[in-house]
Design a protein around this motif. Structure first.
Motif, PDB file in Angstrom:
ATOM      1  N   PRO A   2       1.038  -1.187   0.006  1.00  0.00           N
ATOM      2  CA  PRO A   2      -0.120   0.037   0.012  1.00  0.00           C
ATOM      3  C   PRO A   2       0.837   1.206   0.175  1.00  0.00           C
ATOM      4  O   PRO A   2       1.900   1.233   0.319  1.00  0.00           O
ATOM      5  CB  PRO A   2      -0.884  -0.146   1.371  1.00  0.00           C
ATOM      6  CG  PRO A   2       0.236  -0.959   2.135  1.00  0.00           C
ATOM      7  CD  PRO A   2       0.840  -1.708   1.129  1.00  0.00           C
ATOM      8  N   GLY A   3       0.112   2.363  -0.042  1.00  0.00           N
ATOM      9  CA  GLY A   3       0.890   3.661  -0.021  1.00  0.00           C
ATOM     10  C   GLY A   3       1.348   4.268  -1.533  1.00  0.00           C
ATOM     11  O   GLY A   3       2.237   5.184  -1.411  1.00  0.00           O
ATOM     12  N   HIS A   4       0.956   3.756  -2.529  1.00  0.00           N
ATOM     13  CA  HIS A   4       1.482   4.474  -3.953  1.00  0.00           C
ATOM     14  C   HIS A   4       0.658   5.546  -3.927  1.00  0.00           C
ATOM     15  O   HIS A   4      -0.512   5.801  -3.639  1.00  0.00           O
ATOM     16  CB  HIS A   4       1.064   3.394  -4.964  1.00  0.00           C
ATOM     17  CG  HIS A   4       1.756   2.161  -5.060  1.00  0.00           C
ATOM     18  ND1 HIS A   4       3.479   2.178  -4.840  1.00  0.00           N
ATOM     19  CD2 HIS A   4       1.675   0.692  -5.040  1.00  0.00           C
ATOM     20  CE1 HIS A   4       3.821   1.175  -4.953  1.00  0.00           C
ATOM     21  NE2 HIS A   4       2.686   0.172  -5.043  1.00  0.00           N
ATOM     22  N   ARG A   5       1.355   6.920  -4.303  1.00  0.00           N
ATOM     23  CA  ARG A   5       0.617   8.213  -4.192  1.00  0.00           C
ATOM     24  C   ARG A   5       0.668   8.529  -5.898  1.00  0.00           C
ATOM     25  O   ARG A   5       1.743   8.435  -6.325  1.00  0.00           O
ATOM     26  CB  ARG A   5       1.158   9.132  -3.423  1.00  0.00           C
ATOM     27  CG  ARG A   5       1.328   8.505  -1.842  1.00  0.00           C
ATOM     28  CD  ARG A   5       1.647   9.613  -1.087  1.00  0.00           C
ATOM     29  NE  ARG A   5       0.892  10.760  -0.912  1.00  0.00           N
ATOM     30  CZ  ARG A   5      -0.494  10.706  -0.007  1.00  0.00           C
ATOM     31  NH1 ARG A   5      -0.592   9.552   0.653  1.00  0.00           N
ATOM     32  NH2 ARG A   5      -1.027  11.541   0.233  1.00  0.00           N
ATOM     33  N   CYS A   6      -0.170   9.325  -6.289  1.00  0.00           N
ATOM     34  CA  CYS A   6      -0.157   9.873  -7.639  1.00  0.00           C
ATOM     35  C   CYS A   6       0.755  10.984  -7.651  1.00  0.00           C
ATOM     36  O   CYS A   6       0.702  11.778  -6.790  1.00  0.00           O
ATOM     37  CB  CYS A   6      -1.708  10.343  -7.957  1.00  0.00           C
ATOM     38  SG  CYS A   6      -1.596  11.164  -9.471  1.00  0.00           S
ATOM     39  N   PRO A   7       1.667  11.230  -8.366  1.00  0.00           N
ATOM     40  CA  PRO A   7       2.856  12.285  -8.554  1.00  0.00           C
ATOM     41  C   PRO A   7       2.216  13.334  -8.907  1.00  0.00           C
ATOM     42  O   PRO A   7       2.832  14.595  -8.604  1.00  0.00           O
ATOM     43  CB  PRO A   7       3.841  11.520  -9.719  1.00  0.00           C
ATOM     44  CG  PRO A   7       2.848  10.977 -10.438  1.00  0.00           C
ATOM     45  CD  PRO A   7       1.859  10.132  -9.650  1.00  0.00           C
ATOM     46  N   GLY A   8       1.034  13.396  -9.643  1.00  0.00           N
ATOM     47  CA  GLY A   8       0.477  14.890  -9.844  1.00  0.00           C
ATOM     48  C   GLY A   8      -0.563  15.328  -8.860  1.00  0.00           C
ATOM     49  O   GLY A   8      -0.619  16.664  -8.698  1.00  0.00           O
ATOM     50  N   CYS A   9      -1.303  14.632  -8.138  1.00  0.00           N
ATOM     51  CA  CYS A   9      -2.147  14.846  -7.269  1.00  0.00           C
ATOM     52  C   CYS A   9      -2.031  14.584  -5.772  1.00  0.00           C
ATOM     53  O   CYS A   9      -2.498  15.404  -4.867  1.00  0.00           O
ATOM     54  CB  CYS A   9      -3.529  14.294  -7.538  1.00  0.00           C
ATOM     55  SG  CYS A   9      -4.218  14.316  -9.269  1.00  0.00           S
ATOM     56  N   ASP A  10      -0.745  13.920  -5.685  1.00  0.00           N
ATOM     57  CA  ASP A  10      -0.429  13.656  -4.248  1.00  0.00           C
ATOM     58  C   ASP A  10      -1.419  13.042  -3.435  1.00  0.00           C
ATOM     59  O   ASP A  10      -1.732  13.448  -2.104  1.00  0.00           O
ATOM     60  CB  ASP A  10       0.349  14.827  -3.602  1.00  0.00           C
ATOM     61  CG  ASP A  10       0.961  14.243  -2.335  1.00  0.00           C
ATOM     62  OD1 ASP A  10       1.721  13.330  -2.238  1.00  0.00           O
ATOM     63  OD2 ASP A  10       1.330  15.158  -1.216  1.00  0.00           O
ATOM     64  N   VAL A  16      -6.834  -1.428  -8.792  1.00  0.00           N
ATOM     65  CA  VAL A  16      -8.080  -1.814  -9.551  1.00  0.00           C
ATOM     66  C   VAL A  16      -7.625  -3.231 -10.168  1.00  0.00           C
ATOM     67  O   VAL A  16      -6.435  -3.423 -10.455  1.00  0.00           O
ATOM     68  CB  VAL A  16      -8.409  -0.660 -10.511  1.00  0.00           C
ATOM     69  CG1 VAL A  16      -8.790   0.643  -9.687  1.00  0.00           C
ATOM     70  CG2 VAL A  16      -7.161  -0.468 -11.422  1.00  0.00           C
ATOM     71  N   ASP A  17      -8.736  -3.796 -10.570  1.00  0.00           N
ATOM     72  CA  ASP A  17      -8.624  -5.089 -11.262  1.00  0.00           C
ATOM     73  C   ASP A  17      -8.378  -4.514 -12.711  1.00  0.00           C
ATOM     74  O   ASP A  17      -8.930  -3.690 -13.191  1.00  0.00           O
ATOM     75  CB  ASP A  17      -9.894  -5.839 -11.155  1.00  0.00           C
ATOM     76  CG  ASP A  17     -10.048  -6.460  -9.697  1.00  0.00           C
ATOM     77  OD1 ASP A  17      -9.013  -6.853  -9.134  1.00  0.00           O
ATOM     78  OD2 ASP A  17     -11.041  -6.708  -9.363  1.00  0.00           O
ATOM     79  N   CYS A  54      -5.385   6.425  -9.780  1.00  0.00           N
ATOM     80  CA  CYS A  54      -5.557   7.747  -9.306  1.00  0.00           C
ATOM     81  C   CYS A  54      -7.070   8.059  -9.692  1.00  0.00           C
ATOM     82  O   CYS A  54      -7.233   8.353 -10.655  1.00  0.00           O
ATOM     83  CB  CYS A  54      -4.931   8.718  -9.611  1.00  0.00           C
ATOM     84  SG  CYS A  54      -5.087  10.460  -8.801  1.00  0.00           S
ATOM     85  N   ALA A  55      -7.974   8.259  -8.542  1.00  0.00           N
ATOM     86  CA  ALA A  55      -9.508   8.287  -8.760  1.00  0.00           C
ATOM     87  C   ALA A  55      -9.706  10.020  -9.138  1.00  0.00           C
ATOM     88  O   ALA A  55     -10.791  10.211  -9.797  1.00  0.00           O
ATOM     89  CB  ALA A  55     -10.101   8.267  -7.556  1.00  0.00           C
ATOM     90  N   ASP A  56      -8.557  10.886  -8.853  1.00  0.00           N
ATOM     91  CA  ASP A  56      -8.799  12.279  -9.174  1.00  0.00           C
ATOM     92  C   ASP A  56      -8.507  12.673 -10.678  1.00  0.00           C
ATOM     93  O   ASP A  56      -9.198  13.373 -11.416  1.00  0.00           O
ATOM     94  CB  ASP A  56      -8.050  13.084  -8.381  1.00  0.00           C
ATOM     95  CG  ASP A  56      -8.409  13.210  -6.824  1.00  0.00           C
ATOM     96  OD1 ASP A  56      -9.208  12.612  -6.657  1.00  0.00           O
ATOM     97  OD2 ASP A  56      -7.725  14.016  -6.038  1.00  0.00           O
ATOM     98  N   CYS A  57      -7.406  11.925 -11.205  1.00  0.00           N
ATOM     99  CA  CYS A  57      -6.895  12.349 -12.561  1.00  0.00           C
ATOM    100  C   CYS A  57      -6.982  11.188 -13.554  1.00  0.00           C
ATOM    101  O   CYS A  57      -6.795  11.602 -14.690  1.00  0.00           O
ATOM    102  CB  CYS A  57      -5.588  12.771 -12.661  1.00  0.00           C
ATOM    103  SG  CYS A  57      -4.366  11.669 -12.293  1.00  0.00           S
ATOM    104  N   GLY A  58      -7.315  10.135 -12.909  1.00  0.00           N
ATOM    105  CA  GLY A  58      -7.441   9.023 -13.856  1.00  0.00           C
ATOM    106  C   GLY A  58      -6.024   8.090 -14.124  1.00  0.00           C
ATOM    107  O   GLY A  58      -6.148   7.307 -15.015  1.00  0.00           O
TER     108      GLY A  58
END
Ligand SMILES: [Zn+2]
Length: 65
Positions: A2-10, A16-17, A54-58
């Protein structure tokens, strides 16, 4: 892992499957030749990839967790 973060949105990315399909319609998951000495998750040094979204930017990234 766990703990991967989006580089753009942080923000935290969620796993996801996913699947790929061959011409016969059989589904499979992508995997790589794992160069790590500890790459024992798969048979013969193969490691399956996990997709994180990333649910924010896809953005979707693959990790060899
Ligand atoms: Zn994002």
């Amino acid at each position: 892992m766990p703990g991967h973060r989006c580089p753009g949105c942080d923000v935290a990315m969620e796993r996801v499957d996913y699947s790929t399909a061959d011409a016969a319609g059989a589904t499979a998951r992508a995997r790589i030749d794992d160069p790590r000495e500890s790459g024992t998750l798969g048979v013969g040094g193969k490691t399956y990839l996990e997709a994180y979204l990333c649910a924010d930017c896809g953005l979707v990234r693959f990790y060899a967790d």
